[in-house]
Write a protein that holds these residues in place. Structure first.
Motif, PDB file in Angstrom:
ATOM      1  N   GLU A   1       0.850  -1.121  -0.005  1.00 12.76           N
ATOM      2  CA  GLU A   1       0.068  -0.078  -0.009  1.00 12.76           C
ATOM      3  C   GLU A   1       0.879   1.289  -0.037  1.00 12.76           C
ATOM      4  OE1 GLU A   1      -2.603  -0.337   3.156  1.00 12.76           O
ATOM      5  OE2 GLU A   1      -3.858  -1.858   2.108  1.00 12.76           O
ATOM      6  N   ARG A   2       2.216   1.011   0.088  1.00 15.21           N
ATOM      7  CA  ARG A   2       2.785   2.339   0.329  1.00 15.21           C
ATOM      8  C   ARG A   2       4.095   2.287  -0.721  1.00 15.21           C
ATOM      9  NH1 ARG A   2       0.254   6.032   1.584  1.00 15.21           N
ATOM     10  NH2 ARG A   2       1.869   7.354   2.489  1.00 15.21           N
TER      11      ARG A   2
ATOM     12  N   ILE B   1      11.137  -8.720  -4.589  1.00 15.48           N
ATOM     13  CA  ILE B   1      10.052  -7.728  -4.470  1.00 15.48           C
ATOM     14  C   ILE B   1       9.896  -7.394  -5.917  1.00 15.48           C
ATOM     15  CG2 ILE B   1      10.938  -6.784  -2.229  1.00 15.48           C
ATOM     16  CD1 ILE B   1      12.099  -4.428  -3.697  1.00 15.48           C
ATOM     17  N   GLU B   2       8.647  -6.684  -5.813  1.00 14.95           N
ATOM     18  CA  GLU B   2       8.233  -6.077  -7.024  1.00 14.95           C
ATOM     19  C   GLU B   2       7.997  -4.605  -6.859  1.00 14.95           C
ATOM     20  OE1 GLU B   2       4.595  -7.663  -8.713  1.00 14.95           O
ATOM     21  OE2 GLU B   2       5.513  -9.755  -8.868  1.00 14.95           O
ATOM     22  N   ARG B   3       8.751  -3.629  -7.732  1.00 13.46           N
ATOM     23  CA  ARG B   3       8.497  -2.214  -7.456  1.00 13.46           C
ATOM     24  C   ARG B   3       7.459  -1.781  -8.495  1.00 13.46           C
ATOM     25  NH1 ARG B   3      14.071   0.640  -7.030  1.00 13.46           N
ATOM     26  NH2 ARG B   3      12.870   2.207  -6.228  1.00 13.46           N
ATOM     27  N   GLN B   4       6.339  -1.211  -8.038  1.00 13.99           N
ATOM     28  CA  GLN B   4       5.463  -0.188  -8.939  1.00 13.99           C
ATOM     29  C   GLN B   4       5.213   0.976  -8.288  1.00 13.99           C
ATOM     30  OE1 GLN B   4       2.934  -3.580  -9.495  1.00 13.99           O
ATOM     31  NE2 GLN B   4       4.365  -4.197 -11.297  1.00 13.99           N
ATOM     32  N   GLU B   5       4.090   1.525  -8.336  1.00 10.97           N
ATOM     33  CA  GLU B   5       3.555   2.475  -7.559  1.00 10.97           C
ATOM     34  C   GLU B   5       3.885   2.237  -5.986  1.00 10.97           C
ATOM     35  OE1 GLU B   5       1.171   5.465  -8.173  1.00 10.97           O
ATOM     36  OE2 GLU B   5       2.867   5.360  -9.657  1.00 10.97           O
ATOM     37  N   THR B   6       3.489   1.263  -5.535  1.00  8.61           N
ATOM     38  CA  THR B   6       3.812   0.581  -4.234  1.00  8.61           C
ATOM     39  C   THR B   6       4.876  -0.574  -4.071  1.00  8.61           C
ATOM     40  OG1 THR B   6       2.098  -1.083  -4.494  1.00  8.61           O
ATOM     41  CG2 THR B   6       1.551   1.227  -3.539  1.00  8.61           C
ATOM     42  N   LEU B   7       5.337  -0.818  -2.852  1.00  8.89           N
ATOM     43  CA  LEU B   7       6.383  -1.803  -2.884  1.00  8.89           C
ATOM     44  C   LEU B   7       5.574  -3.188  -2.351  1.00  8.89           C
ATOM     45  CD1 LEU B   7       8.951  -0.060  -0.898  1.00  8.89           C
ATOM     46  CD2 LEU B   7       9.513  -0.867  -3.266  1.00  8.89           C
ATOM     47  N   ARG B   8       5.986  -4.331  -3.012  1.00 15.59           N
ATOM     48  CA  ARG B   8       5.318  -5.699  -2.553  1.00 15.59           C
ATOM     49  C   ARG B   8       6.289  -6.656  -2.605  1.00 15.59           C
ATOM     50  NH1 ARG B   8       2.918  -8.627  -6.794  1.00 15.59           N
ATOM     51  NH2 ARG B   8       2.115 -10.184  -5.142  1.00 15.59           N
ATOM     52  N   LEU B   9       6.109  -7.879  -1.665  1.00 14.80           N
ATOM     53  CA  LEU B   9       7.073  -8.855  -1.794  1.00 14.80           C
ATOM     54  C   LEU B   9       6.426  -9.889  -2.817  1.00 14.80           C
ATOM     55  CD1 LEU B   9       7.743 -10.004   2.082  1.00 14.80           C
ATOM     56  CD2 LEU B   9       8.921  -8.542   0.525  1.00 14.80           C
TER      57      LEU B   9
END
Lengths: 476, 340
Positions: B20-21, B74-82
């Motif tokens: 979400e961030r 991780i994946e980097r888009q608008e938000t960071l996610r595992l």
């Protein structure tokens, strides 16, 4: 005077040249002192204040680390009325210092700080007993370390009503000496020059193949006497080499403040006896018993070389300076020279921006300039002084030529088949000196037995805690 | 695959951000930026312990994220996610690293080290009549030591007790933690630099720095049996709120209304709201009912739980009743207190 020296500095006697300089200052004469590294420059400008009794001693110094070091050393000898104005102090701290100027004995500041109107205005109100310019060669365009901020010092001194001036440097050729005198507008100054010769140091240059350098270094390490300092050009190299030398530790400006204090203290205290470092180390570090200085890569100038090997043998006992050279080492220096000057593109970009009425700050953000980059700062100050593009380019060309010549002087020192000591002395317009234990060319190298190296030892935490709290320094 | 301590810190933190961030949000939390948004991020996403303790340069921060993305953790888009692989790595050990960093204490851990290391060094060296370079250079720390020194009437006695207290503290730690801390400390012998400690522990410099932070945090976790050391940090309570919110909070406690404070301090509505959210996050009591009716509080909590989110937009659009973002923020801020 000896009694004062002992009371405030803890020394029994003046070192050669110090008394002469101090007397010249006490006579009220502007003085230019050229003292080799390790000659005890700081006593020369700190001492007169105790005789005169009143007035502020103002010390201009080019490097933050140098200023911090000096202030620390003064406090350590028990003198409290000392302060500094640098980029580190907050506005409140600066105001506080400015409000107590009358009670200060010494004030250290960088030329940039002196140039600030509010600081200058305040300084005009106090009695300045002595205007000290440390590392005065930075004022000269002929010098290897020209700093544009230094160029304004003459004018600033005039604005302060021409207080008595003492200019200090470790190295100055005749041309640089003339430059210092005119730029600082010194009136009939007394010039006191001590020989740059360091009789206790013997000189060696070792030319090796590119792949053999580390092996050569390791070979020398088995021969030399510690404590020793190994200079490298880059931080990465310092780290790498510390990894291959037994008992070595690295030091460079990338370490945390706490780490830097720790390493310095270990070295001063002889807990660790091999320091691998960039030129960030050494400014003002007063360790008498450094026996050997090794350059893994050559410095850019003979002046810098003299300064760095000057850290050896300050106690007057036998020391050795070794310079390692491998083909193409000079190319790193040539590359570094290029990076010191802004590319022409920047000039165009800045001028375009300014024509559009943009501020420097705005242009910096838009073009991702690093405002701390020395090359950029230099360019900015030239543009602010109204220099045209042509003038800047012309100036850069001349500077690069000068620096290129300095690198070739260094190369000359490495390659010529002539007494190293003689070459160094001639470079500083001094006559040759013949002495035993001179250099590899003279073939008079003498070795002492290496002492067992001191290494930090890992112990279990209980033992370590005891050592930290209770072990006497002798049992270290 | 080998995972470094710093990478682990990043992965654990990114997991808590629940996709979400953004990377900027994470960077600001790591740096301990005292803004309403960063404080709220740290609080909502349970990253208080990392607040201001993962002090890497912007460049290094970027390079770690790039490396993590290249390793497909991780994946980097608008938000960071595992990625699932990243999530698996985090699950691998039971121990959660980031909760041990001490950021919730807001600089207390760090300042304790600075004070204690300089005081110990100073007293030992004075007693041994041995010159030394102060291990801490900051004026504020040195002034503090200067003010404390005269209160130590008998240095030998003080040192003996101090030594005993150090033994007590280090005894509780693992051999590795105790070795790290005891070798960093300076006295008659000088402490070791991070690169030297790293060489001893056979890890890289960055890793040893974080290991040290964590070890030190553990070391001073409970000081009830070591009064001399406890005393050193007795006056250190850094408020969690921003200075400005703190002022607002004090005025409210004096009985002023929200409107009074806003007028008196000339605060914009949005600023006032930020302050109230901060107060809701950190104050032990807060009149939540005054701002949000009970039924709506319940609804907000329920939706947040169901959707497993702190994203205000998603909560708002799922609401039956009409609430403002401010009200949602307040309820979420308070849920850490009232939920548990």
């Amino acid at each position: 005077m000896e009694a004062l020296l002992h009371r405030h500095f803890g020394y029994e006697a003046f070192r050669p040249g110090q008394r002469e300089i101090i007397e010249s200052i006490l006579n009220g004469t502007d003085t230019l002192a050229i003292l080799p590294t390790g000659g005890g420059k700081s006593v020369c400008y700190q001492f007169p204040s105790y005789v005169k009794g009143e007035g502020l001693t103002l010390i201009l110094s080019p490097l933050l680390s140098l200023i911090e070091d000096q202030v620390m050393q003064i406090k350590r000898r028990g003198e409290r009325s000392v302060a500094k104005l640098t980029s580190v102090e907050t506005r409140e701290e600066k105001e506080q210092i400015l409000s107590v100027l009358e009670h200060l004995r010494y004030l250290y500041l960088s030329p940039e700080q002196l140039a600030l109107p509010q600081i200058r205005a305040r300084l005009k109100q106090v009695n300045i007993a002595l205007f000290v310019v440390d590392e005065a060669h930075c004022i000269s365009q002929w010098g290897h370390e020209f700093r544009p901020e230094y160029a304004r010092l003459g004018q600033l001194r005039r604005e302060l009503g021409f207080p008595q001036c003492l200019a200090l440097t470790a190295t100055a050729t005749q041309a640089v000496e003339r430059d210092i005198r005119t730029q600082l507008q010194m009136r009939e100054p007394q010039v006191i020059r001590r020989s740059v010769n360091r009789p206790e140091i013997q000189y060696i240059v070792d030319r090796v193949g590119r792949e053999e350098k580390d092996a050569a270094l390791e070979r020398w390490m088995t021969r030399i006497v510690r404590p020793c300092v190994i200079y490298t050009t880059t931080r990465k190299e310092a780290e790498r080499i510390a990894g291959i030398i037994e008992g070595a530790t690295y030091y460079h400006a990338g370490l945390t403040m706490e780490d830097r204090q720790l390493v310095q203290q270990q070295f001063l205290h002889d807990e660790m006896d091999c320091l691998v470092c960039t030129s960030a180390f050494g400014m003002g570090v007063d360790k008498g018993n450094v026996r050997t200085v090794i350059h893994h890569t050559m410095p850019a100038t003979l002046e810098a070389y003299m300064q760095e090997i000057g850290r050896a043998g300050r106690d007057g006992k036998e020391a050795t300076a070794i310079l390692l050279y491998a083909p193409q080492d000079e190319q790193l220096q040539s590359f570094l020279i290029e990076t010191q000057y802004a590319p022409v593109l920047w000039i165009d970009q800045l001028q375009q921006g300014m024509r559009r009425g943009e501020s420097y700050a705005k242009i910096e953000t838009r073009l991702h300039f690093n405002p701390e980059d020395p090359a950029y700062r230099l360019l900015k100050s030239q543009l602010e002084n109204g220099w045209s593009k042509e003038r800047i380019i012309q100036w850069q060309v001349e500077r690069k030529q000068l620096k290129g010549r300095e690198v070739s002087q260094m190369m000359d020192y490495i390659h010529r088949n002539e007494c190293r000591r003689t070459m160094l002395l001639h470079h500083f317009d001094e006559p040759a000196v013949v002495q035993p234990r001179c250099c590899d060319i003279c073939g008079t190298i003498e070795w002492q037995d290496p002492v067992k190296s001191k290494m930090l030892q890992t112990v279990n935490w209980k033992k370590r805690l005891e050592q930290v709290f209770f072990s006497s320094p002798d049992s270290v | 695959m080998e995972i470094s301590l710093l990478e682990r810190i990043f992965l654990e933190s990114i997991q808590r951000l629940r996709d979400e961030r953004s990377d900027r949000s994470l960077y600001h939390v790591f740096q301990g930026k005292k803004s309403a948004t960063s404080l709220q991020d740290a609080h909502f996403y349970d990253l208080e312990s990392t607040f201001g303790t993962v002090l890497v340069s912007k460049q290094r921060f970027e390079s770690v994220l790039t490396e993590l993305a290249q390793k497909k953790w991780i994946e980097r888009q608008e938000t960071l996610r595992l990625t699932s692989e990243g999530a698996r790595l985090v699950r691998q050990t039971d121990e959660v690293i980031i909760d041990q960093l001490g950021g919730e204490l807001r600089g207390y851990t760090e300042m304790m080290w600075k004070r204690l290391s300089l005081l110990v060094q100073t007293v030992i060296c004075l007693e041994a009549k041995q010159p030394f370079i102060p291990v801490q250079q900051e004026t504020i720390v040195r002034e503090w030591v200067k003010s404390v020194l005269p209160t130590i009437s008998n240095r030998a006695v003080w040192l003996a007790q101090m030594y005993q207290e150090w033994v007590l503290l280090l005894e509780r730690l693992s051999e590795r933690d105790a070795t790290l801390i005891s070798h960093r400390l300076s006295g008659v012998q000088t402490g070791w630099s991070y690169p030297q400690l790293a060489r001893m522990m056979k890890v890289d410099v960055e890793t040893v720095q974080f290991e040290f932070i964590i070890a030190w945090r553990r070391c001073i976790n409970d000081l009830s049996n070591t009064p001399l050391i406890q005393q050193i940090g007795a006056d250190l309570h850094t408020p969690k709120m921003t200075q400005s919110a703190q002022t607002t909070w004090e005025l409210l406690q004096q009985g002023l209304t929200v409107e009074d404070v806003a007028v008196r301090r000339r605060l914009k509505n949005s600023t006032m709201e930020d302050h109230l959210v901060e107060i809701a996050m950190y104050a032990s009591t807060f009149p939540l009912d005054h701002f949000v009716v009970a039924a709506q509080q319940e609804e907000i909590r329920h939706i947040a739980q169901q959707l497993k989110t702190f994203a205000l937009k998603r909560i708002k659009s799922a609401m039956q009743s009409d609430v403002s973002y401010f009200q949602i923020r307040l309820v979420l801020a308070r849920s850490k207190w009232e939920g548990s």
